[in-house]
Design a protein around this motif. Structure first.
Motif, PDB file in Angstrom:
ATOM      1  N   ALA A 321      42.856  42.826  35.818  1.00 25.62           N
ATOM      2  CA  ALA A 321      43.106  43.103  37.231  1.00 25.62           C
ATOM      3  C   ALA A 321      41.811  43.367  37.981  1.00 25.62           C
ATOM      4  CB  ALA A 321      44.036  44.299  37.381  1.00 25.62           C
ATOM      5  N   LEU A 322      40.785  43.785  37.241  1.00 23.94           N
ATOM      6  CA  LEU A 322      39.513  44.071  37.902  1.00 23.94           C
ATOM      7  C   LEU A 322      38.546  42.899  37.837  1.00 23.94           C
ATOM      8  CD1 LEU A 322      39.023  47.693  36.627  1.00 23.94           C
ATOM      9  CD2 LEU A 322      39.836  46.941  38.847  1.00 23.94           C
ATOM     10  N   SER A 323      38.835  41.899  36.989  1.00 21.02           N
ATOM     11  CA  SER A 323      37.852  40.817  36.878  1.00 21.02           C
ATOM     12  C   SER A 323      38.315  39.493  37.476  1.00 21.02           C
ATOM     13  CB  SER A 323      37.413  40.632  35.421  1.00 21.02           C
ATOM     14  OG  SER A 323      38.474  40.830  34.543  1.00 21.02           O
ATOM     15  N   TRP A 324      39.570  39.403  37.889  1.00 17.44           N
ATOM     16  CA  TRP A 324      40.001  38.109  38.429  1.00 17.44           C
ATOM     17  C   TRP A 324      39.269  37.678  39.694  1.00 17.44           C
ATOM     18  CZ3 TRP A 324      41.950  37.733  43.300  1.00 17.44           C
ATOM     19  CH2 TRP A 324      42.485  38.881  43.878  1.00 17.44           C
ATOM     20  N   PRO A 325      38.789  38.607  40.548  1.00 12.71           N
ATOM     21  CA  PRO A 325      38.173  38.134  41.795  1.00 12.71           C
ATOM     22  C   PRO A 325      37.020  37.154  41.581  1.00 12.71           C
ATOM     23  CG  PRO A 325      38.589  40.465  41.965  1.00 12.71           C
ATOM     24  CD  PRO A 325      38.872  40.081  40.543  1.00 12.71           C
ATOM     25  N   PHE A 326      36.255  37.359  40.502  1.00 12.40           N
ATOM     26  CA  PHE A 326      35.128  36.446  40.266  1.00 12.40           C
ATOM     27  C   PHE A 326      35.629  35.012  40.104  1.00 12.40           C
ATOM     28  CE2 PHE A 326      33.843  40.593  38.739  1.00 12.40           C
ATOM     29  CZ  PHE A 326      32.662  40.765  39.434  1.00 12.40           C
ATOM     30  N   TYR A 327      36.714  34.869  39.366  1.00 12.92           N
ATOM     31  CA  TYR A 327      37.235  33.526  39.124  1.00 12.92           C
ATOM     32  C   TYR A 327      37.892  32.971  40.378  1.00 12.92           C
ATOM     33  CZ  TYR A 327      36.355  35.469  34.578  1.00 12.92           C
ATOM     34  OH  TYR A 327      35.752  36.077  33.530  1.00 12.92           O
ATOM     35  N   ALA A 328      38.492  33.856  41.162  1.00  9.62           N
ATOM     36  CA  ALA A 328      39.126  33.396  42.398  1.00  9.62           C
ATOM     37  C   ALA A 328      38.072  32.809  43.335  1.00  9.62           C
ATOM     38  CB  ALA A 328      39.863  34.545  43.079  1.00  9.62           C
ATOM     39  N   ILE A 329      36.904  33.461  43.380  1.00  7.17           N
ATOM     40  CA  ILE A 329      35.842  32.976  44.267  1.00  7.17           C
ATOM     41  C   ILE A 329      35.378  31.588  43.836  1.00  7.17           C
ATOM     42  CG2 ILE A 329      33.458  33.387  44.989  1.00  7.17           C
ATOM     43  CD1 ILE A 329      34.152  36.419  44.832  1.00  7.17           C
ATOM     44  N   ILE A 330      35.200  31.430  42.518  1.00  6.07           N
ATOM     45  CA  ILE A 330      34.763  30.127  42.013  1.00  6.07           C
ATOM     46  C   ILE A 330      35.824  29.060  42.280  1.00  6.07           C
ATOM     47  CG2 ILE A 330      34.225  28.839  39.923  1.00  6.07           C
ATOM     48  CD1 ILE A 330      33.149  31.678  38.895  1.00  6.07           C
ATOM     49  N   ALA A 331      37.080  29.404  41.958  1.00  7.75           N
ATOM     50  CA  ALA A 331      38.153  28.417  42.115  1.00  7.75           C
ATOM     51  C   ALA A 331      38.314  28.029  43.575  1.00  7.75           C
ATOM     52  CB  ALA A 331      39.465  28.980  41.577  1.00  7.75           C
ATOM     53  N   ARG A 332      38.133  28.995  44.461  1.00  7.88           N
ATOM     54  CA  ARG A 332      38.284  28.690  45.873  1.00  7.88           C
ATOM     55  C   ARG A 332      37.244  27.664  46.314  1.00  7.88           C
ATOM     56  NH1 ARG A 332      36.027  30.535  50.433  1.00  7.88           N
ATOM     57  NH2 ARG A 332      37.193  30.126  52.336  1.00  7.88           N
ATOM     58  N   SER A 333      36.017  27.835  45.825  1.00  8.05           N
ATOM     59  CA  SER A 333      34.992  26.883  46.256  1.00  8.05           C
ATOM     60  C   SER A 333      35.272  25.499  45.678  1.00  8.05           C
ATOM     61  CB  SER A 333      33.593  27.373  45.865  1.00  8.05           C
ATOM     62  OG  SER A 333      33.415  27.262  44.485  1.00  8.05           O
ATOM     63  N   VAL A 334      35.808  25.459  44.460  1.00  5.86           N
ATOM     64  CA  VAL A 334      36.191  24.152  43.905  1.00  5.86           C
ATOM     65  C   VAL A 334      37.281  23.539  44.774  1.00  5.86           C
ATOM     66  CG1 VAL A 334      37.246  22.975  41.941  1.00  5.86           C
ATOM     67  CG2 VAL A 334      35.571  24.778  41.552  1.00  5.86           C
ATOM     68  N   ALA A 335      38.289  24.352  45.111  1.00  9.89           N
ATOM     69  CA  ALA A 335      39.402  23.847  45.906  1.00  9.89           C
ATOM     70  C   ALA A 335      38.911  23.363  47.275  1.00  9.89           C
ATOM     71  CB  ALA A 335      40.460  24.930  46.087  1.00  9.89           C
ATOM     72  N   LEU A 336      37.955  24.094  47.844  1.00  7.43           N
ATOM     73  CA  LEU A 336      37.437  23.685  49.156  1.00  7.43           C
ATOM     74  C   LEU A 336      36.752  22.333  49.067  1.00  7.43           C
ATOM     75  CD1 LEU A 336      35.952  26.860  50.857  1.00  7.43           C
ATOM     76  CD2 LEU A 336      38.018  25.591  51.433  1.00  7.43           C
ATOM     77  N   SER A 337      35.990  22.136  47.958  1.00 10.46           N
ATOM     78  CA  SER A 337      35.287  20.861  47.852  1.00 10.46           C
ATOM     79  C   SER A 337      36.280  19.727  47.656  1.00 10.46           C
ATOM     80  CB  SER A 337      34.244  20.897  46.734  1.00 10.46           C
ATOM     81  OG  SER A 337      34.857  20.666  45.485  1.00 10.46           O
ATOM     82  N   VAL A 338      37.386  20.001  46.968  1.00 15.20           N
ATOM     83  CA  VAL A 338      38.413  18.965  46.829  1.00 15.20           C
ATOM     84  C   VAL A 338      39.064  18.720  48.186  1.00 15.20           C
ATOM     85  CG1 VAL A 338      40.594  18.342  45.749  1.00 15.20           C
ATOM     86  CG2 VAL A 338      38.876  19.554  44.437  1.00 15.20           C
ATOM     87  N   LYS A 339      39.303  19.825  48.890  1.00 14.76           N
ATOM     88  CA  LYS A 339      40.031  19.706  50.147  1.00 14.76           C
ATOM     89  C   LYS A 339      39.259  18.908  51.189  1.00 14.76           C
ATOM     90  CE  LYS A 339      42.793  22.240  53.346  1.00 14.76           C
ATOM     91  NZ  LYS A 339      42.845  23.393  54.233  1.00 14.76           N
TER      92      LYS A 339
END
Lengths: 454, 330, 311, 349
Positions: A321-339
């Motif tokens: 619960a305390l470490s997911w934000p790091f992965y969310a940030i990375i995944a978001r940038s991947v999703a943005l580049s796809v988008k």
């Protein structure tokens, strides 16, 4: 090349990745072995100092002898039949002798006699003969089965003290700990306690006297505790570090895996969706990520451990619960580049549902990222859990490396030079991390250019 | 007949306005008038070119025409078999149904098709999501569109990233043709392609228009391409139609000063030009400002600006049959 | 007088599929005060050639053969430091395809102009800067702006100002107007023509747009798949191109005067896996047996030079 | 204008985030927090009772009992115990935000106070000194190594950095501290094994400062060793992606030397990210490096937390967690502002 099979193919080309994978398998097999081979209550045995008296305490690993350190290993004499003879008038005598060669220049750390029998013997008589012919005779009145008599026990030490007095000609008020062993091993004479250790053959004969027949078990033993133990030595209580390390392995791996999978999967899905939907909702989801990012993991977990009793799973989920934000940030940038790619817009123009678009375009790019970060996240989870254990926070009835190190810290192992107590458990954290890092990096290398490529 | 109209229209844009309002916290609301009162009809089998510089609103207009962007005001109507569909207001099922009738070809063939998919899948998925489930029909349709865009069937097994830019753009067109749409917006379909490939793409579009009566809105910044590809050209400036008419007429006899400037600036094969300076009769760059000037939107850059241009908005006037321009000179 | 010359220049990019021969034994020259063009489509190797000649290739791309002579000196043989000090920007300047992004985003235009001047020991005062900006029709206020505050055309002009700031002898421009609107494009080309005359520099213009090149250059090279296929004065070339590829390219260029457009069937060959013989063979309407076997050398044909077995 | 908007938007969003984050923390510590408050009420009640007995000897047992109960009720009311949950939540949060953490069970501040806020005030500066210095060193060395690695892309340094980075980041800092103590303090006798100064401290300002530095060295070194690899890796990635940008190539064409491109153009371009990273590093090191202080007996928040864990001193644990949350969020906030200031694209719109 693209596609799933090519990822595997590319991975198999990475030497570091394959080595990592092999190490990983080895660790997995080892931890399965630990789970199967040791009883589930082994942790309570571990935490009970009584259970470890037969081992030399604070002993370095045996292999230090190879480096020229004079640290003899323990010798254990066990088994063998007791010779018995009736000594008339209803007296029975059972005897056994041991012979060993002592080549070290230091005394053993202790000797322990552990009789195992049924019946009530009168006494046990131990005749300790040194290479120079001198003998010390020790009488243990009414020995108890399942007891361990070591050189410092009153039963034994009083006879040694007599011997010391006889040799040195002075009355010994008290003999300090360890001097019993000097008495048993040093060259005789007035300077007995400061004489060098006698190298040569020692004979030990044990006679057990009884008024009625008794049954002496072959598991009775005499142990000469050495000054080294096993591959990794022992701690203050004689617990073998190597065992602690083995016992800690399944916990570390399981915790790391659960933490990482939970954190990465949640983080990637959350971040992926956030980047995909965009707009205000994305803004809110980013803010939500920030809220969790701002929770300081270590103090937070410490504080929370006072509210809830941790289990392995709840600890893992809390860390996640305390470490997911790091992965969310990375995944978001991947999703943005796809988008930003026009094919997402093209799908909309084609009437393809947003749901399907997410699965056909976003998931194929998010999945490899997820796998790579899951693998890289495991050592991070392990490290955090071990750090917590070091601070004294861990699920009950579990052996942790952090816990072992905590004890080493409290007992000032560094000050006393018990380096093996400090070195091996800490090294394990690094050792376990290594294969994950190797595999994770190999994966990351394969995955990242595809993410950024058009 | 009003400006921009045609016989047998498939799509009618009536007084179309698309404004983008961005209201950010602590800032004044900014309204970008991307399309500002455009009326246009596209006939069956007709190719109409929208020409203008970047920022002229041509892409927004194209997207609004097929319902990808909602109009702020005005009306977009699809006319088929005497049935009229209000494209701008379509929602849910109607909107999804429209996806089969109104389509778009994107500019960048490298980003408009997912490179990590097989060609076959990139064609199959749109069909499936429009309810074509029968495997035989799927593969027949796919074979058919591949033939129409001139690609061999063997390519179907390839991944998209293995294809060249020209091939990818054909796949992009093939995807659009899957449903035999009534109208296709081709948004700069050849501007990122090599010269040697442009002709073929334009020919595919011409053929579809002629043989199947598909209407095209062909968006381009290149007058020469517009002439080759389209029967009619509409020149846009800051969201308004500056001039519209038959391609040949607009190019050979332009009325609006902006059209003239565009034509002057367009490069032609003319080695004799090398020692001369090209005349460009406009001033400055296209204003990226969000506030449109009063009067004629072109007046700040117009070499022939008159007082009237600064205050009054010129209407489109028919200066030859079907050839309209909005300028106070006429 | 030849100023800049590439002789037998070959540039390769190692890839997983093999070596891509981006530029294959190309000879090219640029005379004093000459305006020369290189035309070709993507994959022709024209940008790579320019970068190779100015020692700007990014690894793993590398020059594997040939020399580049500037005033007769092989500049490929100089050390990096020598070349940087004595040639870069002072003698050889370049306006890039990506010049839009050619300014460092965190410094103002003025400070970047000043940096170049100061680094090469020129006077870097505000007045020099405003004079420079003036030559490219930009006003002084641009100097204090950041790159992201300018429009594409303004950035391109500012970059040309920077390219001219040290009065180089050669200006290489690689697709200087791609991504700009036609009107801006025309003003930039006008600017280049004017500056060449006023400053007496030599300009090498690289573009895919034959129409654009026809309006600017005196002489041009046509490249296809890494090699030069035709070279000659622009008047002769546009009157009657000789190479089948040149002919195809010309008929596929849309013009305002024609309703017709043709394409060249087929696609560029795989540069990592080139067939022997002429690379245009698979797309050539006049392909012969010899074309598949042997690579044609450049031959003089009526004032031009053409690499084709037809001549 | 735009930058002001940026400022206001960020400030609001971080302020709301602070409340949200602390609320999560509150939920996590709810049971223990209630326990702490009740314990405090009992303790204060007892004190009150004693003073009551001393002052008014004539009071009956019952009267005393009533007064004490009333006293306790008032005390608990401050924390909303007689109120519905939302009010209780608001009151308790208000107490946290005004640093009313109550009094410690065992620990005393150097000035003798047992108020948790004074204890924290005494320990916090030591934490700041250690980790700010540490991070500055990490940022300096990490940036240089990262830049050098990115410059010689594919070289030995470049290829080894990722591995060093991850190897380092899987090293427990406290364990490294252990090894350092065993080796440098006990084996070589070069440095003291822990603490912030010798007991008794040497006389005179300069010797005293020297003594402090001597004590600072080992914890600093342990922190540095564990963190520098990761930071260099981040910088390398940042620089690496920037090196591929067009402006680097054009700068080279302009005859700008590679070093100048790297250390001026590229470094300045990535500086917003470096600044953000650095501040984030400082902030998170406060929270993450509790253990360094523990191992080296460095009297900062970490050691305070550890000692409080050992003595079950809950008020102190809650307070340190709260303070560290604020510090982390403040760090994130400052990092974002720094980015805004350094990046002209945000600064000037």
């Amino acid at each position: 090349m693209s596609g799933k099979s090519s990822y595997l193919e590319e991975f198999s080309k990475s030497k570091a990745g394959m080595i990592g994978l092999a190490l990983l398998l080895f660790l997995l097999v080892l931890s399965v072995y630990v789970v199967l081979a040791y009883p589930s209550n082994i942790a309570s045995t571990w935490n009970n100092p009584e259970s470890w008296q037969g081992n030399p305490a604070k002993a370095p690993p045996t292999w230090v002898t190879l480096l020229g350190v004079d640290a003899p290993p323990s010798l254990e004499f066990k088994g063998g039949q007791w010779a018995n003879a009736s000594v008339g008038s209803g007296n029975y005598n059972y005897s056994q002798s041991y012979t060993f060669k002592w080549t070290s220049k230091v005394t053993p750390s202790n000797i322990v006699f552990s009789p195992r029998f049924s019946g009530t013997p009168l006494e046990a008589e131990m005749t300790w003969s040194k290479p120079d012919g001198q003998s010390i005779v020790i009488y243990i009145a009414s020995p108890q089965t399942n007891s361990n008599y070591d050189a410092t026990d009153q039963d034994i030490s009083q006879w040694i003290h007599q011997f010391v007095e006889a040799q040195t000609g002075t009355l010994q008020g008290t003999v300090t700990f360890g001097e019993e062993l000097d008495a048993l091993f040093d060259a005789d004479g007035p300077n007995l306690l400061s004489n060098p250790v006698l190298q040569g053959t020692y004979h030990v004969r044990i006679d057990v006297l009884s008024r009625s027949p008794i049954a002496l078990s072959p598991s009775s033993s005499l142990t000469v505790d050495g000054r080294s133990y096993g591959i990794m030595g022992t701690d203050l209580y004689g617990r073998p570090i190597q065992l602690g390390i083995l016992l800690g392995l399944p916990y570390a791996l399981e915790l790391g895996a659960v933490t990482s999978v939970a954190a990465v999967v949640f983080g990637v899905v959350f971040g992926g969706i956030s980047g995909y939907i965009g707009g205000r909702r994305d803004g809110f989801m980013q803010w939500f990520t920030l809220v969790f990012l701002a929770l300081p993991a270590l103090p937070f977990l410490v504080a929370i451990s006072y509210s809830f009793t941790l289990s392995l799973i709840s600890e893992a989920l809390l860390i996640a619960a305390l470490s997911w934000p790091f992965y969310a940030i990375i995944a978001r940038s991947v999703a943005l580049s796809v988008k930003s790619q026009a094919y997402v817009e093209a799908d909309r123009a084609m009437g393809i549902s947003a749901f399907r678009t997410f699965f056909t375009h976003f998931m194929p790019r998010l999945t490899p990222v997820t796998i790579a970060y899951t693998v890289l996240g495991i050592p991070a989870g392990i490290l955090l859990a071990q750090t917590l254990a070091f601070l004294g926070i861990a699920p009950p009835n579990i052996v942790t490396w952090g816990g072992i190190l905590d004890e080493a810290f409290v007992q000032e192992a560094a000050l006393f030079g018990w380096w093996w107590w400090v070195f091996f458990p800490g090294m394990m954290i690094v050792v376990v991390a290594t294969p994950f890092v190797l595999v994770g990096f190999a994966l990351d290398k394969i995955v990242s250019p595809k993410v950024s490529a058009k | 007949m009003p400006a921009g109209s045609t016989n047998d229209p498939v799509l009618k844009l009536e007084d179309l306005c698309v404004f983008f309002t961005s209201k950010r916290f602590m800032e004044k609301a900014v309204v970008v008038k991307a399309v500002d009162g455009v009326s246009l009809e596209v006939g069956r089998g007709e190719v109409v070119a929208l020409v203008g510089e970047s920022g002229s609103g041509k892409t927004t207009m194209g997207r609004a025409a097929i319902g990808l962007t909602a109009p702020t005001s005005g009306k977009v109507t699809l006319v088929e078999n005497d049935l009229e569909v209000d494209v701008g207001k379509a929602k849910g099922k109607t909107w999804k149904g429209l996806r089969k009738r109104l389509q778009i070809i994107f500019q960048d063939p490298f980003s408009s098709i997912d490179p990590n998919m097989r060609v076959y899948d990139s064609l199959k998925i749109p069909l499936q999501s429009q309810g074509v489930k029968d495997a035989g029909e799927v593969s027949r349709t796919i074979d058919d569109v591949m033939r129409r865009v001139g690609l061999p069937k063997e390519l179907l097994d390839n991944y998209v990233f293995q294809l060249s830019g020209g091939q990818r753009q054909r796949i992009g067109i093939a995807r659009v043709l899957l449903f035999n749409p009534a109208l296709v917006v081709a948004d700069e379909p050849v501007s990122m392609l090599d010269a040697s490939l442009k002709g073929d793409i334009i020919h595919i579009i011409e053929k579809e228009a002629k043989e199947r009566g598909t209407a095209f809105i062909f968006i381009t910044h290149d007058m020469a391409v517009a002439r080759v590809a389209a029967q009619r050209i509409a020149v846009l400036y800051l969201g308004k139609v500056a001039e519209i008419g038959p391609s040949d007429r607009v190019i050979e006899n332009p009325y609006h000063p902006y059209t003239k400037a565009l034509l002057q600036a367009s490069p032609t094969i003319e080695p004799g030009m090398r020692d001369k300076t090209k005349e460009v009769n406009v001033r400055g760059d296209l204003a990226i400002s969000t506030e449109h000037p009063p009067g004629c939107v072109f007046h700040p850059r117009c070499p022939l600006v008159m007082d009237r241009c600064k205050t009054d908005v010129p209407e489109l006037k028919e200066l030859e049959p079907g050839h309209w321009a909005s300028c106070w000179l006429y | 007088m030849t100023l800049l010359e590439a002789k037998g220049l070959s540039i390769v990019f190692p890839t997983s599929r093999g070596e891509v021969k981006a530029v294959d034994q190309v000879d090219i020259s640029l005379g004093e005060r000459e305006f020369v063009g290189i035309a070709g489509e993507s994959g022709a190797g024209k940008s790579t050639l320019a970068l190779g000649m100015l020692r700007l290739l990014t690894p793993p791309g590398k020059v594997v053969a040939g020399e580049v002579l500037f005033h007769g000196t092989d500049i490929l043989k100089l050390t990096d430091e020598q070349f940087r000090k004595d040639y870069r920007w002072t003698k050889l300047a370049m306006v890039f395809q990506g010049s839009m992004n050619g300014f460092t985003p965190v410094f103002t235009i003025g400070s970047q102009l000043k940096e170049v001047l100061a680094l090469h020991g020129r006077e870097a005062s505000d007045s020099t800067i405003s004079k420079l900006l003036e030559t490219v029709d930009l006003d002084n206020s641009i100097a204090s702006r950041y790159p992201h505050e300018l429009s594409g055309g303004q950035k391109q002009r500012a970059f040309i100002a920077m390219a001219l700031s040290l009065e180089p002898e050669v200006l290489v421009t690689d697709e200087p107007t791609t991504a700009l609107d036609v009107i801006t494009q025309a003003t930039i080309i006008n600017l280049l023509k004017r500056l060449r005359k006023e400053l007496g520099i030599s300009v090498l213009l690289i573009t895919h747009d034959l129409a654009l090149i026809s309006e600017a250059v005196e002489r041009l090279y046509v490249m296809y798949a890494g090699g030069v296929v035709e070279e000659g004065p622009s008047i002769d070339f546009f009157a009657k191109p000789k190479h089948p590829y040149s002919q195809g390219l010309l008929t596929s260029t849309p013009t305002l005067t024609s309703n017709e457009i043709k394409g060249i069937p087929g696609f560029l060959p795989d540069l990592a896996n080139l067939p022997p013989g002429c690379r245009f063979t698979p797309r050539c309407p006049f392909a012969m047996e010899v074309c598949k076997r042997d690579y044609p050398p450049l031959k003089g044909v009526g004032g031009e030079r053409v690499a084709c077995w037809l001549y | 204008m735009t930058f002001r908007r940026f400022l206001v938007v960020k400030t609001i969003s971080y302020a709301v985030a602070l409340v949200a984050t602390v609320s999560i923390l509150y939920v996590g510590i709810y049971p223990s927090l209630q326990r702490v408050i009740k314990d405090q009420a009992t303790a204060e009640g007892q004190q009150f009772q004693q003073s009551l007995v001393r002052a008014h000897a004539n009071l009956t047992q019952k009267q005393i009992g009533q007064q004490v109960a009333a006293f306790k009720a008032t005390f608990l009311a401050q924390f909303g115990f007689n109120q519905p949950l939302p009010v209780k939540f608001a009151l308790q949060l208000q107490n946290l935000f005004t640093f009313h953490f109550g009094s410690s069970y065992f620990t005393l501040a150097p000035n003798g106070s047992n108020q948790v806020s004074s204890i924290i005030a005494a320990y916090l500066p030591n934490t700041i000194v250690l980790f700010t210095t540490g991070t500055i060193l990490v940022v300096l060395a990490g940036s240089i190594v990262g830049l050098l690695a990115a410059r010689s892309a594919g070289g030995k340094l470049d290829r080894s950095i990722p591995f060093i980075a991850v190897f380092h980041s899987s090293l427990p800092t406290w364990w490294v501290g252990f090894l350092f103590i065993a080796f440098f303090a006990y084996t070589l006798n070069l440095f003291p094994s822990g603490g912030i100064n010798s007991v008794p401290p040497p006389v005179g300002l300069v010797p005293r400062f020297g003594d402090f530095l001597l004590h600072l060295t080992l914890p600093l070194a342990a922190f540095f060793v564990v963190n520098v690899g990761g930071f260099a890796y981040v910088i390398r990635s940042l620089v690496f992606s920037t090196m591929g940008e067009d402006f680097v190539l054009t700068a080279k064409a302009r005859g700008i030397s590679n070093n100048r491109i790297l250390f001026r153009h590229v470094l300045r371009t990535v500086s917003p990210s470096i600044a953000t990273q650095s501040i984030l590093n400082v902030a998170s090191s406060f929270a993450g490096a509790i253990t360094v202080e523990v191992v080296f007996r460095w009297p900062g928040l970490g050691l305070l937390t550890y000692d409080s864990i050992l003595s079950n001193d809950l008020p102190v644990i809650i307070a340190t967690t709260f303070i560290l949350t604020i510090v982390l969020l403040l760090g994130l906030y400052l990092g974002e502002l720094c980015y805004g200031v350094l990046d002209p694209r945000i600064r000037s719109g």
